[in-house]
Write a protein that holds these residues in place. Sequence first.
Motif, PDB file in Angstrom:
ATOM      1  N   HIS A 170      -0.507 -96.274  -1.080  1.00 20.94           N
ATOM      2  CA  HIS A 170       0.158 -96.944   0.034  1.00 20.94           C
ATOM      3  C   HIS A 170      -0.060 -96.058   1.254  1.00 20.94           C
ATOM      4  CE1 HIS A 170       2.120-100.581  -1.182  1.00 20.94           C
ATOM      5  NE2 HIS A 170       2.782-100.006  -2.175  1.00 20.94           N
ATOM      6  N   TYR A 171      -0.269 -96.668   2.415  1.00 21.05           N
ATOM      7  CA  TYR A 171      -0.385 -95.845   3.612  1.00 21.05           C
ATOM      8  C   TYR A 171       0.060 -96.629   4.842  1.00 21.05           C
ATOM      9  CZ  TYR A 171      -4.610 -98.061   5.591  1.00 21.05           C
ATOM     10  OH  TYR A 171      -5.495 -98.933   6.152  1.00 21.05           O
ATOM     11  N   LYS A 172       0.476 -95.851   5.834  1.00 17.94           N
ATOM     12  CA  LYS A 172       0.837 -96.399   7.143  1.00 17.94           C
ATOM     13  C   LYS A 172       0.044 -95.654   8.197  1.00 17.94           C
ATOM     14  CE  LYS A 172       4.985 -95.556   8.746  1.00 17.94           C
ATOM     15  NZ  LYS A 172       6.457 -95.671   8.953  1.00 17.94           N
ATOM     16  N   PHE A 206      -0.454 -99.381  13.428  1.00 23.62           N
ATOM     17  CA  PHE A 206      -1.527-100.368  13.465  1.00 23.62           C
ATOM     18  C   PHE A 206      -1.830-100.959  12.084  1.00 23.62           C
ATOM     19  CE2 PHE A 206      -3.588 -96.168  13.248  1.00 23.62           C
ATOM     20  CZ  PHE A 206      -4.382 -96.307  12.111  1.00 23.62           C
ATOM     21  N   TYR A 207      -1.313-100.337  11.025  1.00 25.36           N
ATOM     22  CA  TYR A 207      -1.478-100.926   9.699  1.00 25.36           C
ATOM     23  C   TYR A 207      -0.504-100.279   8.738  1.00 25.36           C
ATOM     24  CZ  TYR A 207      -3.708-103.129   5.688  1.00 25.36           C
ATOM     25  OH  TYR A 207      -3.949-103.905   4.580  1.00 25.36           O
ATOM     26  N   ASP A 208       0.079-101.120   7.874  1.00 23.68           N
ATOM     27  CA  ASP A 208       0.998-100.637   6.848  1.00 23.68           C
ATOM     28  C   ASP A 208       0.783-101.509   5.612  1.00 23.68           C
ATOM     29  OD1 ASP A 208       3.089 -99.891   5.206  1.00 23.68           O
ATOM     30  OD2 ASP A 208       4.570 -99.801   6.811  1.00 23.68           O
ATOM     31  N   THR A 209       0.338-100.901   4.527  1.00 24.00           N
ATOM     32  CA  THR A 209       0.046-101.697   3.322  1.00 24.00           C
ATOM     33  C   THR A 209       1.294-102.423   2.815  1.00 24.00           C
ATOM     34  OG1 THR A 209       0.407 -99.705   1.974  1.00 24.00           O
ATOM     35  CG2 THR A 209      -1.876-100.262   2.538  1.00 24.00           C
ATOM     36  N   LYS A 210       2.461-101.842   3.032  1.00 21.17           N
ATOM     37  CA  LYS A 210       3.692-102.466   2.533  1.00 21.17           C
ATOM     38  C   LYS A 210       4.091-103.685   3.347  1.00 21.17           C
ATOM     39  CE  LYS A 210       5.473 -98.166   0.547  1.00 21.17           C
ATOM     40  NZ  LYS A 210       6.568 -97.183   0.531  1.00 21.17           N
ATOM     41  N   VAL A 211       3.476-103.830   4.543  1.00 24.78           N
ATOM     42  CA  VAL A 211       3.774-104.974   5.406  1.00 24.78           C
ATOM     43  C   VAL A 211       2.567-105.891   5.540  1.00 24.78           C
ATOM     44  CG1 VAL A 211       4.439-105.689   7.737  1.00 24.78           C
ATOM     45  CG2 VAL A 211       5.474-103.646   6.702  1.00 24.78           C
ATOM     46  N   ARG A 268      -8.227 -86.537  -1.419  1.00 20.98           N
ATOM     47  CA  ARG A 268      -8.810 -85.764  -2.522  1.00 20.98           C
ATOM     48  C   ARG A 268      -7.957 -84.535  -2.854  1.00 20.98           C
ATOM     49  NH1 ARG A 268     -14.175 -86.697  -4.200  1.00 20.98           N
ATOM     50  NH2 ARG A 268     -15.348 -88.166  -2.919  1.00 20.98           N
ATOM     51  N   LEU A 269      -7.117 -84.108  -1.914  1.00 19.84           N
ATOM     52  CA  LEU A 269      -6.294 -82.905  -2.108  1.00 19.84           C
ATOM     53  C   LEU A 269      -4.847 -83.249  -2.410  1.00 19.84           C
ATOM     54  CD1 LEU A 269      -7.724 -80.815   0.859  1.00 19.84           C
ATOM     55  CD2 LEU A 269      -8.360 -80.714  -1.543  1.00 19.84           C
ATOM     56  N   MET A 270      -4.590 -84.495  -2.796  1.00 16.27           N
ATOM     57  CA  MET A 270      -3.232 -84.914  -3.104  1.00 16.27           C
ATOM     58  C   MET A 270      -3.014 -85.020  -4.609  1.00 16.27           C
ATOM     59  SD  MET A 270      -2.589 -87.783  -0.103  1.00 16.27           S
ATOM     60  CE  MET A 270      -0.917 -88.108  -0.657  1.00 16.27           C
ATOM     61  N   LEU A 271      -1.779 -84.801  -5.017  1.00 13.38           N
ATOM     62  CA  LEU A 271      -1.370 -84.963  -6.406  1.00 13.38           C
ATOM     63  C   LEU A 271      -0.752 -86.349  -6.589  1.00 13.38           C
ATOM     64  CD1 LEU A 271       0.292 -81.480  -6.874  1.00 13.38           C
ATOM     65  CD2 LEU A 271      -1.796 -82.240  -8.027  1.00 13.38           C
ATOM     66  N   PRO A 272      -0.780 -86.905  -7.791  1.00 12.59           N
ATOM     67  CA  PRO A 272      -0.135 -88.189  -8.028  1.00 12.59           C
ATOM     68  C   PRO A 272       1.326 -88.173  -7.578  1.00 12.59           C
ATOM     69  CG  PRO A 272      -1.468 -87.576  -9.915  1.00 12.59           C
ATOM     70  CD  PRO A 272      -1.458 -86.387  -8.999  1.00 12.59           C
ATOM     71  N   GLU A 273       1.748 -89.241  -6.899  1.00 13.51           N
ATOM     72  CA  GLU A 273       3.098 -89.449  -6.362  1.00 13.51           C
ATOM     73  C   GLU A 273       3.389 -88.583  -5.139  1.00 13.51           C
ATOM     74  OE1 GLU A 273       6.248 -89.619  -9.238  1.00 13.51           O
ATOM     75  OE2 GLU A 273       4.955 -90.511 -10.778  1.00 13.51           O
ATOM     76  N   GLU A 274       2.427 -87.819  -4.679  1.00 14.37           N
ATOM     77  CA  GLU A 274       2.615 -87.044  -3.451  1.00 14.37           C
ATOM     78  C   GLU A 274       2.604 -87.960  -2.236  1.00 14.37           C
ATOM     79  OE1 GLU A 274      -0.058 -83.990  -0.749  1.00 14.37           O
ATOM     80  OE2 GLU A 274      -0.147 -83.769  -2.925  1.00 14.37           O
ATOM     81  N   VAL A 275       3.378 -87.602  -1.228  1.00 11.24           N
ATOM     82  CA  VAL A 275       3.343 -88.260   0.072  1.00 11.24           C
ATOM     83  C   VAL A 275       2.983 -87.205   1.116  1.00 11.24           C
ATOM     84  CG1 VAL A 275       4.624 -89.559   1.811  1.00 11.24           C
ATOM     85  CG2 VAL A 275       5.070 -89.964  -0.618  1.00 11.24           C
ATOM     86  N   SER A 276       1.973 -87.498   1.917  1.00 16.38           N
ATOM     87  CA  SER A 276       1.539 -86.536   2.929  1.00 16.38           C
ATOM     88  C   SER A 276       1.371 -87.221   4.277  1.00 16.38           C
ATOM     89  CB  SER A 276       0.223 -85.871   2.525  1.00 16.38           C
ATOM     90  OG  SER A 276       0.433 -84.874   1.560  1.00 16.38           O
ATOM     91  N   HIS A 277       1.572 -86.425   5.303  1.00 14.53           N
ATOM     92  CA  HIS A 277       1.378 -86.863   6.685  1.00 14.53           C
ATOM     93  C   HIS A 277       0.099 -86.219   7.190  1.00 14.53           C
ATOM     94  CE1 HIS A 277       1.876 -86.695  11.069  1.00 14.53           C
ATOM     95  NE2 HIS A 277       2.725 -87.703  10.954  1.00 14.53           N
ATOM     96  N   VAL A 311      -5.150 -90.461  15.482  1.00  8.89           N
ATOM     97  CA  VAL A 311      -4.285 -91.234  14.595  1.00  8.89           C
ATOM     98  C   VAL A 311      -3.508 -90.335  13.646  1.00  8.89           C
ATOM     99  CG1 VAL A 311      -5.860 -93.207  14.677  1.00  8.89           C
ATOM    100  CG2 VAL A 311      -6.024 -91.580  12.774  1.00  8.89           C
ATOM    101  N   GLU A 312      -2.460 -90.924  13.093  1.00  3.77           N
ATOM    102  CA  GLU A 312      -1.688 -90.295  12.030  1.00  3.77           C
ATOM    103  C   GLU A 312      -1.616 -91.274  10.863  1.00  3.77           C
ATOM    104  OE1 GLU A 312       1.526 -87.619  14.575  1.00  3.77           O
ATOM    105  OE2 GLU A 312       2.090 -89.610  13.869  1.00  3.77           O
ATOM    106  N   TRP A 313      -1.725 -90.745   9.666  1.00  2.00           N
ATOM    107  CA  TRP A 313      -1.513 -91.552   8.471  1.00  2.00           C
ATOM    108  C   TRP A 313      -0.391 -90.934   7.643  1.00  2.00           C
ATOM    109  CZ3 TRP A 313      -7.123 -90.230   8.501  1.00  2.00           C
ATOM    110  CH2 TRP A 313      -7.914 -91.261   9.033  1.00  2.00           C
ATOM    111  N   VAL A 314       0.440 -91.773   7.093  1.00  2.00           N
ATOM    112  CA  VAL A 314       1.368 -91.341   6.047  1.00  2.00           C
ATOM    113  C   VAL A 314       0.850 -91.961   4.756  1.00  2.00           C
ATOM    114  CG1 VAL A 314       3.716 -91.390   5.174  1.00  2.00           C
ATOM    115  CG2 VAL A 314       3.307 -91.193   7.627  1.00  2.00           C
ATOM    116  N   ILE A 315       0.397 -91.111   3.836  1.00  2.84           N
ATOM    117  CA  ILE A 315      -0.294 -91.573   2.632  1.00  2.84           C
ATOM    118  C   ILE A 315       0.527 -91.227   1.396  1.00  2.84           C
ATOM    119  CG2 ILE A 315      -2.441 -91.471   1.309  1.00  2.84           C
ATOM    120  CD1 ILE A 315      -3.806 -90.365   3.828  1.00  2.84           C
ATOM    121  N   GLU A 316       0.687 -92.193   0.520  1.00  4.77           N
ATOM    122  CA  GLU A 316       1.328 -91.976  -0.776  1.00  4.77           C
ATOM    123  C   GLU A 316       0.301 -92.276  -1.867  1.00  4.77           C
ATOM    124  OE1 GLU A 316       5.068 -93.594  -3.521  1.00  4.77           O
ATOM    125  OE2 GLU A 316       4.582 -94.574  -1.616  1.00  4.77           O
TER     126      GLU A 316
END
Length: 374
Positions: free
Chosen positions: A76-78, A89-94, A119-128, A152-157
Amino acid sequence: MVQATVALHHRLSLQVSFPDLLIDLLYIPQSLPSSIFICSYFQHIGDGRLIKRRIRDGKGEFPMDCPLQDSRLCVHYKGMLLDEKKIVFYDTKVDNDGEPLEFSLGEGLVPEGFEMCVRLMLPEEVSHVTCLPDYAYDKFTRPDNVSEGAYVEWVIELLGFEMKKDWTGMDFRAIMNDVENTKSTGNRLFKEGKFALAKAKYDKVLHEFNHVNPQDDEEGKEFANTRNLLNLNVVACYLKMGDCRKSIETCNKVLDANPVHVKALYRRGMAYMETGDFEEARRDFKRMMSIDKSSEVNAKAALLKLKQTEQAALNFPSRYALICWPRSEELEGLTSNYPNRFKVYYVLNQILRCGPPPMNKAMAALKLWDMNQI
């Protein structure tokens, strides 16, 4: 050397230098009360133009449990513009009916900065993630409400990922079917102009081929033909990327195994023509016709192009000069790519380089010089 900044609640910060390109930093000062703790920590990736800040820990051990290799991801990302209004400008949840985005790494399906961070994230991690334009949408299809040059900024889960199966225990037919799928992906990337990504796909299969053992002559023949085609696809990528010397070296691998491989002769001839080795190119094109009469059309077209290229080189002034400082890897590569047409002169702290086009694509101003005055 990479700089990492740790932000603390009491507005102090710690600057730390590391020799590693990827940083996972946690620092808790012993002298501070237990109520004072780190609110976030950062990964400055590569040259620091991409900053990843973890806001929720994932499961597993970093980096072993991250999708460092090409995998199938679910996220999921915003996405937001990096301005005062923080316009989303985009949100997968919306915008995606609440469904996560699923994609494969290494296929150019998301912006480069997005892929580097996930590629540097762990499962269930949320990063900005904070991203400069060249890692975001300047080199990728932009959403309608994202302008050129936008930060841009992304919030990625990262919800999870699935590693691609290796070939252990697979029979020859299953392996070759998997090879065909990967090759098709590489071909698509090549047609989209993503030559480095396409080459990575072909290279990965060629590397894995070192552990494949055909069981009979028929399998051996199919294996050899496929390996040659993959090498020639790598050659095509090198040519598009402007690395003619590596194109020639890779063609030689094919020709060492099969000296009468017409396609390898053709592509090596094209590489020789680019480097200015006109006689070598002419020899390869003529050899094509002597081996396979059906290749005459392509060979004659190549010889015509060779003649035009030779004439164009004669029509240019004998010397061009490029001045560039400091030293540039791209310019350094030109010397090896065009050994017969490109020379290097060092003038004080500037690098003076001489030769006719196509060297004018280098990252510096092109000027005509009278070399006798130097």
